[in-house]
Design an enzyme around this catalytic site. Structure first.
Site, PDB file in Angstrom:
ATOM      1  N   GLU A  33      32.569  54.040  36.798  1.00 37.43           N
ATOM      2  CA  GLU A  33      33.028  55.252  36.899  1.00 37.43           C
ATOM      3  C   GLU A  33      33.293  55.865  35.479  1.00 37.43           C
ATOM      4  O   GLU A  33      33.872  55.090  34.607  1.00 37.43           O
ATOM      5  CB  GLU A  33      34.484  55.088  37.611  1.00 37.43           C
ATOM      6  CG  GLU A  33      35.292  56.272  37.756  1.00 37.43           C
ATOM      7  CD  GLU A  33      36.387  56.305  38.329  1.00 37.43           C
ATOM      8  OE1 GLU A  33      37.108  55.261  38.984  1.00 37.43           O
ATOM      9  OE2 GLU A  33      37.101  57.062  38.569  1.00 37.43           O
ATOM     10  N   ARG A 261      34.935  38.503  38.910  1.00 41.37           N
ATOM     11  CA  ARG A 261      35.324  39.326  37.624  1.00 41.37           C
ATOM     12  C   ARG A 261      35.608  38.413  36.418  1.00 41.37           C
ATOM     13  O   ARG A 261      35.896  37.179  36.742  1.00 41.37           O
ATOM     14  CB  ARG A 261      36.798  39.726  37.906  1.00 41.37           C
ATOM     15  CG  ARG A 261      36.877  41.090  38.360  1.00 41.37           C
ATOM     16  CD  ARG A 261      38.374  41.685  38.109  1.00 41.37           C
ATOM     17  NE  ARG A 261      38.536  42.771  37.303  1.00 41.37           N
ATOM     18  CZ  ARG A 261      37.858  43.811  37.146  1.00 41.37           C
ATOM     19  NH1 ARG A 261      37.551  44.163  38.500  1.00 41.37           N
ATOM     20  NH2 ARG A 261      38.146  44.786  36.574  1.00 41.37           N
ATOM     21  N   LYS A 271      40.550  48.852  32.059  1.00 36.34           N
ATOM     22  CA  LYS A 271      40.077  50.302  31.265  1.00 36.34           C
ATOM     23  C   LYS A 271      41.626  51.059  31.365  1.00 36.34           C
ATOM     24  O   LYS A 271      41.682  51.682  30.135  1.00 36.34           O
ATOM     25  CB  LYS A 271      39.340  51.184  32.149  1.00 36.34           C
ATOM     26  CG  LYS A 271      38.101  50.855  31.882  1.00 36.34           C
ATOM     27  CD  LYS A 271      36.990  51.957  32.408  1.00 36.34           C
ATOM     28  CE  LYS A 271      36.539  51.419  33.815  1.00 36.34           C
ATOM     29  NZ  LYS A 271      35.617  52.384  34.569  1.00 36.34           N
TER      30      LYS A 271
HETATM   31  P1  ATP Z   1      38.605  48.630  35.456  1.00 31.14           P
HETATM   32  O1  ATP Z   1      39.299  47.711  36.312  1.00 31.14           O
HETATM   33  O2  ATP Z   1      38.358  47.838  34.165  1.00 31.14           O
HETATM   34  O3  ATP Z   1      38.909  50.033  35.309  1.00 31.14           O
HETATM   35  P2  ATP Z   1      36.447  49.115  37.134  1.00 31.14           P
HETATM   36  O4  ATP Z   1      35.956  47.985  37.974  1.00 31.14           O
HETATM   37  O5  ATP Z   1      37.488  50.109  37.886  1.00 31.14           O
HETATM   38  O6  ATP Z   1      37.063  48.431  35.933  1.00 31.14           O
HETATM   39  P3  ATP Z   1      34.057  50.661  37.005  1.00 31.14           P
HETATM   40  O7  ATP Z   1      33.627  51.480  35.927  1.00 31.14           O
HETATM   41  O8  ATP Z   1      34.105  50.880  38.560  1.00 31.14           O
HETATM   42  O9  ATP Z   1      35.296  49.855  36.408  1.00 31.14           O
HETATM   43  O10 ATP Z   1      32.829  49.432  36.915  1.00 31.14           O
HETATM   44  C1  ATP Z   1      31.488  49.069  37.125  1.00 31.14           C
HETATM   45  C2  ATP Z   1      31.002  47.925  37.546  1.00 31.14           C
HETATM   46  O11 ATP Z   1      31.297  46.930  36.502  1.00 31.14           O
HETATM   47  C3  ATP Z   1      31.535  47.731  38.919  1.00 31.14           C
HETATM   48  O12 ATP Z   1      30.398  47.209  39.692  1.00 31.14           O
HETATM   49  C4  ATP Z   1      32.587  46.589  38.801  1.00 31.14           C
HETATM   50  O13 ATP Z   1      32.519  45.652  39.812  1.00 31.14           O
HETATM   51  C5  ATP Z   1      32.141  45.937  37.580  1.00 31.14           C
HETATM   52  N1  ATP Z   1      33.011  45.199  36.662  1.00 31.14           N
HETATM   53  C6  ATP Z   1      34.085  45.934  36.061  1.00 31.14           C
HETATM   54  N2  ATP Z   1      34.853  44.775  35.465  1.00 31.14           N
HETATM   55  C7  ATP Z   1      34.281  43.998  35.647  1.00 31.14           C
HETATM   56  C8  ATP Z   1      34.721  42.476  35.271  1.00 31.14           C
HETATM   57  N3  ATP Z   1      35.925  42.143  34.321  1.00 31.14           N
HETATM   58  N4  ATP Z   1      33.688  41.501  35.280  1.00 31.14           N
HETATM   59  C9  ATP Z   1      32.823  41.867  36.158  1.00 31.14           C
HETATM   60  N5  ATP Z   1      32.263  42.999  36.295  1.00 31.14           N
HETATM   61  C10 ATP Z   1      33.114  44.189  36.196  1.00 31.14           C
HETATM   62 MG    MG Z   2      35.755  50.913  39.904  1.00 28.00          MG
HETATM   63 MG    MG Z   3      39.192  50.634  37.687  1.00 32.43          MG
END
Ligand code: ATP
Ligand code: MG
Ligand code: MG
Length: 552
Positions: A33, A261, A271
């Site tokens: 995102e 994760r 984030k």
């Molecule tokens: P955050 O919780 O930091 O906002 P998010 O999952 O909302 O992270 P996205 O931009 O949606 O952020 O993530 C893109 C991809 O990266 C998703 O498929 C997510 O599952 C993966 N991802 C995000 N954080 C992690 C993590 N700590 N370990 C493994 N994969 C991750």
């Molecule tokens: Mg997300």
């Molecule tokens: Mg998020």
């Protein structure tokens, strides 16, 4: 070059391929995102998605999951692309945006309504939450749930047309308000938001929810494996319900697989929190070298190959755990140990005069750049040098093999010297060491093989470059024994996470080197040239120290 180890996801793929599925090839996606910069957790997902596609000669899409316009921005789109490229992966021409599918997603929503599988609800967000029930109590049905297909179609069309204010109505999937899985209790799939979108502008005032947009985007792109983190496990039944309801046949449609994760000790991998650090000025920006963002690690000097090796090493598992950040540092050190040229620098200079060396004379000594890659350079030597303050001790214990009064030490790539005199200022601070050298101890000289216990690095005063050196420590304090974790992570910030030395001395071979060059400062650690560097002011970041603290 990276060695791949097997994991449960690769096992699933192997099994599918053996069963003759996905004959056209496997297809993954990385779906960030664009609401912030990527961090080390994303690196794991990037390595997994692009890595699996590479290994199986498949495809991996970059898809911006841009369905929430209030928080998204092109700045993030740009940084995400830069970061993925820097990590060493390429999406080719396979870059997509969920927002490209807004029209199709809308049509799918209409199709659900026509099948009697979605309805417009007038409850407020708060009421929807209250009606949802709990794990032990079934939910309560909204009075709008019985609306006719015609009425739903009419209302949904008018939602799109902008007739209603934000929050007035939503579109919900009609599944089961008594489901033991809370996600299945008629999840919201569209909401009204009169907000401009960074790509579609004001074309839309209703936006699809993640749970609706994601499975359909996967299906539209022909994704075979939709790899996501564990917290989406309970969303999987909805993923499958949605695709089944819209006629995507099982076995052909994308399959969601969850993995753990990445959590890294001492690092923040959310984030939202990273944004807070940036916005409140606790760090210089998203690319502050203390940040676990990909851009922060880049500026810190972590090589992309080290991050890839780390992601391979931690593997992919089905249960969450925290990885010791010493392991990431180990991977960084391992890479730099082989590939960073070794030069001489002193962080806290102490002047040293060789009294029996000719005044005004400079000689150039040959020095090896790297045990792995060889290469040599000239290092100037003269009567006045700098050594590191830590390499001299006036009242030294027996085991101190660096320089002490009356003691001998070898100057790396040069001569053996003896400390004859310690000069101090009025306050008692040591300002200078006066030494003699043995001219026959230089490489090739008659006493070249004479042994002394210690070898230290040095820089010739006349030729040295003065550098600014930034030393980093963990952004978060390590909690004292028995200390409770602070409720607010800002309170846990380490006030000493940055130390700036402004008078480091570096050998002149690095003159005019540019941002991103990495070196081993002999006996000190690994350093990278920071982008703040100009032709007359060189700035180094300490990447990592020499000492490895990680053990398997
Ligand atoms: P955050 O919780 O930091 O906002 P998010 O999952 O909302 O992270 P996205 O931009 O949606 O952020 O993530 C893109 C991809 O990266 C998703 O498929 C997510 O599952 C993966 N991802 C995000 N954080 C992690 C993590 N700590 N370990 C493994 N994969 C991750
Ligand atoms: Mg997300
Ligand atoms: Mg998020």
């Amino acid at each position: 070059a990276d060695v791949k180890t097997s994991n449960f996801i690769r096992n699933i793929i192997d099994e599918d391929l053996r069963a003759g599925r996905h004959a056209e090839g496997i297809h993954t996606r990385f779906p960030p995102e664009p609401n912030g910069y990527l961090h080390i957790g994303h690196a794991k997902s990037i390595c997994l998605n692009f890595g699996v596609a590479e290994d199986y000669n498949g495809l991996c899409n970059l898809r911006f999951d841009d369905t929430n316009p209030t928080k998204e921005d092109v700045e993030y789109v740009d940084s995400i692309q830069e970061d993925i490229r820097w990590l060493g992966f390429s999406w080719g021409d396979r870059r997509f945006y969920a927002s490209d599918y807004f029209e199709r997603l809308y049509e799918y929503a209409v199709e659900l309504i026509k099948k009697g599988l979605a309805y417009v609800d007038d409850l407020t967000a708060e009421e929807i939450r209250a009606y949802r029930g709990t794990l032990t109590e079934p939910g309560k049905e909204s009075s709008c749930r019985g609306r006719s297909i015609e009425e739903n179609l009419d209302l949904f069309t008018r939602m799109r047309a902008g007739e209603f204010p934000d929050g007035a109505r939503v579109l919900r999937a009609k599944i089961d308000m008594a489901s033991p899985n809370l996600v299945m209790r008629d999840p919201v799939i569209y909401r009204i938001a009169h907000v401009s979108h960074h790509r579609t502008g004001d074309a839309w005032c209703i936006y699809p929810m993640y749970d609706f947009a994601h499975p359909l985007s996967d299906a539209i792109e022909g994704i075979t494996y939709s790899l996501c983190t564990l917290e989406f496990e309970e969303h999987r039944p909805f993923y499958d319900w949605l695709l089944t309801s819209l006629g995507f046949p099982a076995g052909e449609r994308p399959r969601q697989i969850e993995f753990a994760r990445l959590n890294l000790s001492g690092a923040i991998t959310s984030k939202r929190k990273l944004r807070q650090l940036v916005e409140e000025g606790h760090v210089r920006g998203w690319d502050d070298p203390r940040m676990p963002t990909i851009s922060g690690m880049r500026r810190r000097g972590y090589p992309p190959a080290a991050i890839r090796a780390f992601c391979e090493e931690i593997g992919v598992a089905k249960s969450n755990s925290t990885v010791d950040s010493a392991m990431l540092e180990h991977c960084v050190r391992d890479e730099l140990n082989h590939n960073a040229p070794r030069i001489m620098a002193v962080l806290r200079p102490l002047k040293l005069v060789i009294t029996n060396y000719l005044e005004g004379e400079t000689e150039y000594l040959l020095a090896e750049n790297s045990p792995t890659h060889g290469g040599r350079r000239y290092v100037p030597f003269g009567r006045e040098l700098y050594i590191d303050r830590e390499d001299f001790m006036e009242d030294a214990p027996k085991k101190f093999f660096r320089l002490k009064p009356g003691g001998e030490v070898r100057l790396k790539h040069a001569y053996i010297i003896r400390c004859e005199e310690v000069v101090k200022d009025a306050a008692g601070e040591i300002t200078e060491l006066r030494c003699t050298y043995d001219p026959e101890t230089r490489s090739g000289g008659t006493a070249a093989n004479r042994k002394v216990k210690g070898t230290i690095q040095w820089v010739a005063a006349e030729h040295a470059l003065t550098a600014e050196v930034r030393l980093y420590d963990s952004l978060l304090r390590t909690a004292e024994e028995g200390e409770e974790e602070p409720a607010d992570f800002i309170a846990a910030l380490n006030p000493h996470s940055l130390e700036v030395l402004t008078d480091a001395k570096v050998e002149p071979s690095v003159r005019l080197t540019a941002a991103g060059m990495r070196y081993q400062f002999l006996r000190v650690g690994y350093f990278v040239v920071d982008p703040d560097t100009t032709p007359d002011h060189i700035v180094f970041n300490r990447i990592v120290g020499l000492k490895d603290t990680w053990s398997k």
